[in-house]
Design an enzyme around this catalytic site. Structure first.
Site, PDB file in Angstrom:
ATOM      1  N   THR A 215     -27.554 -13.714  -9.550  1.00  0.00           N
ATOM      2  CA  THR A 215     -27.413 -13.200  -8.231  1.00  0.00           C
ATOM      3  C   THR A 215     -27.540 -11.500  -9.013  1.00  0.00           C
ATOM      4  O   THR A 215     -27.936 -11.349 -10.380  1.00  0.00           O
ATOM      5  CB  THR A 215     -25.489 -12.851  -7.972  1.00  0.00           C
ATOM      6  N   ASN A 216     -27.121 -10.125  -8.434  1.00  0.00           N
ATOM      7  CA  ASN A 216     -27.434  -9.276  -8.676  1.00  0.00           C
ATOM      8  C   ASN A 216     -25.666  -8.351  -8.296  1.00  0.00           C
ATOM      9  O   ASN A 216     -24.968  -9.192  -7.898  1.00  0.00           O
ATOM     10  CB  ASN A 216     -28.221  -8.330  -7.495  1.00  0.00           C
ATOM     11  N   ARG A 217     -25.532  -7.121  -8.894  1.00  0.00           N
ATOM     12  CA  ARG A 217     -24.635  -6.300  -9.115  1.00  0.00           C
ATOM     13  C   ARG A 217     -24.639  -5.919  -7.876  1.00  0.00           C
ATOM     14  O   ARG A 217     -25.368  -4.934  -7.190  1.00  0.00           O
ATOM     15  CB  ARG A 217     -24.556  -5.558  -9.778  1.00  0.00           C
ATOM     16  N   ALA A 282     -28.255  -6.285  -2.133  1.00  0.00           N
ATOM     17  CA  ALA A 282     -29.211  -6.693  -3.536  1.00  0.00           C
ATOM     18  C   ALA A 282     -29.595  -7.877  -3.295  1.00  0.00           C
ATOM     19  O   ALA A 282     -29.142  -8.726  -3.806  1.00  0.00           O
ATOM     20  CB  ALA A 282     -28.212  -6.110  -4.809  1.00  0.00           C
TER      21      ALA A 282
END
Ligand code: CTP
Length: 403
Positions: A215-217, A282
């Site tokens: 995942t992304n922040r 994101a």
């Protein structure tokens, strides 16, 4: 002079704490900024500062009691309909707690319950009260509900200690409301009425196996600020959200998704009749080539393992390739750690979108503020640091004039 307040009608709410005497200064700063002011007080506030003082300053009786025969009808409804902006100073722990659960048991809380305009809360309390878990829960919920906090700050407290919990300086509190009203013509004009807009928010999650993902922040705060601002300007709002840390605002349609491909499908489904798409999500650029059916087990040897990743669709770029007449107005976000505007300009060109909001990762992550440059084919506008909600309004200002 503080900007954004000239000619505006402002309600000042006063809670019952030592800092209540500073409400006088709040009123004075508002008046210097040429605002028209009316005051509403909790019963305990009247023990700290005289309603006569505030009535004298404003030329209107300070409202202290819903049952006062001087106010026939519903004074809380009338006051909130009159207001274009509101400051609660001081906001005590008790006032914040009652506001959070929607109580309307005195003139101030009943007025706040009807208030539909930007409202700044200026807490003042002892440091231990401010940091208490119940208070922190209430503050977090109130922020999500769209209230703006001014302070508190660290400084001398009424108890004689120095700590966090001192009310923000009156001039600063007034300046914060000024910025909100400057940035939020909403509530006053509904320039997105009849428009349908979609905002993607939060991170996507790309599964490796049933318990692990890439995942992304991303907290979702910027996307939800855009949703709230668009809603307040009259738009019909759809939010397509990944796993966000915060809850979406009320009054918008929310479609929950997990992966980039789910997000693309949800956006495609909502494209019909869409006027603008803002991609704050994101989106993971890559996903694991395979999703294991069962949990992957750790190897017994020390050898490194390799995960093969394949490219995800670029949702924005695929829409950018459509003819301008067959697609919504497209806004992308560029989160960078260096050469922000240079990369944003490249994304604007390569993804063929109408606006890129360029921001720097260390400022944008997690908090309530952001600092951005709006990059368009016509040129760049670098904005100062401001709340995510204020930035959201700047973005809609641009989109609205382009539509
Ligand atoms: N975006 C998208 N689909 C993707 C990746 C990104 O729609 N697969 C959107 C994002 O929501 C954002 C914009 O494109 O609005 C820019 O995203 P960013 O990740 O910064 O750009 P990338 O093209 O992925 O470039 P890089 O990661 O190399 O900076």
């Amino acid at each position: 002079m503080i900007q954004g307040l000239s000619g505006k009608r402002i309600v000042v709410g006063v809670g019952g704490g030592i800092a209540a005497f500073k409400a006088v200064e709040v009123v004075r700063h508002l008046q210097r900024a040429q605002a028209e002011v009316r005051v509403v007080m909790t019963p305990s506030a009247t023990r700290f500062v005289g309603p006569t003082t505030l009535s004298g300053l404003t030329g209107r009786a300070a409202v202290t009691d819903l049952w006062d025969p001087r106010y026939p009808g519903e004074v809380h409804v009338e006051l909130s309909a009159w207001a274009q902006g509101c400051i609660v100073a001081p906001a005590t722990q008790n006032t914040l707690a009652r506001l959070k659960i929607g109580m309307a048991d005195d003139a101030l809380l009943a007025t706040l319950a009807c208030m539909a305009c930007p409202t700044v809360l200026a807490p003042a309390m002892h440091e231990r009260m401010w940091n208490g878990p119940a208070n922190q829960r209430n503050v977090a919920q109130l922020r999500e509900d769209g209230y703006t906090f001014a302070g508190p700050v660290t400084g001398p407290l009424a108890s004689g200690h120095t700590g966090m919990g001192r009310m923000q300086e009156p001039e600063e509190i007034v300046a914060i409301l000024g910025t909100l009203l400057d940035d939020a013509p909403s509530g006053l004009h509904q320039d997105l009425t009849g428009r349908r807009v979609l905002i993607s928010a939060g991170p996507t999650q790309e599964d490796l196996d049933p318990v692990r993902y890439i995942t992304n922040r991303s907290s979702g705060r910027m996307g939800f600020a855009l949703a709230r601002a668009a809603r307040d300007r009259g738009a019909e709002v759809v939010v397509v959200a990944g796993a966000t840390e915060v809850s979406p605002p009320a009054g918008v349609r929310v479609v929950k998704v997990r992966s980039a491909r789910d997000m693309q499908a949800a956006i495609d489904d909502a494209l019909d009749g869409l006027d603008a798409l803002v991609m704050t999500a994101a989106v993971a650029d890559y996903r694991p080539a395979e999703r294991a059916e069962h949990k992957l087990k750790k190897q017994t040897d020390e050898a490194p393992i390799t995960i093969e990743l394949v490219k995800n669709p670029d949702i924005l770029a695929e829409l950018g390739r459509r003819r301008a007449t067959t697609r919504p107005f497209l806004v992308g976000f560029a989160m960078e750690t260096r050469d922000i505007v240079k990369y944003a300009r490249r994304k604007l060109r390569e993804k063929r979108v109408d606006l890129i909001v360029a921001n720097e990762a260390s400022v944008a992550f997690g908090g309530d503020d952001n600092e951005a440059t709006l990059v368009t084919p016509e040129g760049d506008t670098t904005l100062p640091r401001m709340s995510k909600l204020a930035l959201a309004h700047r973005i809609w200002d641009h989109v609205s004039s382009a539509l």
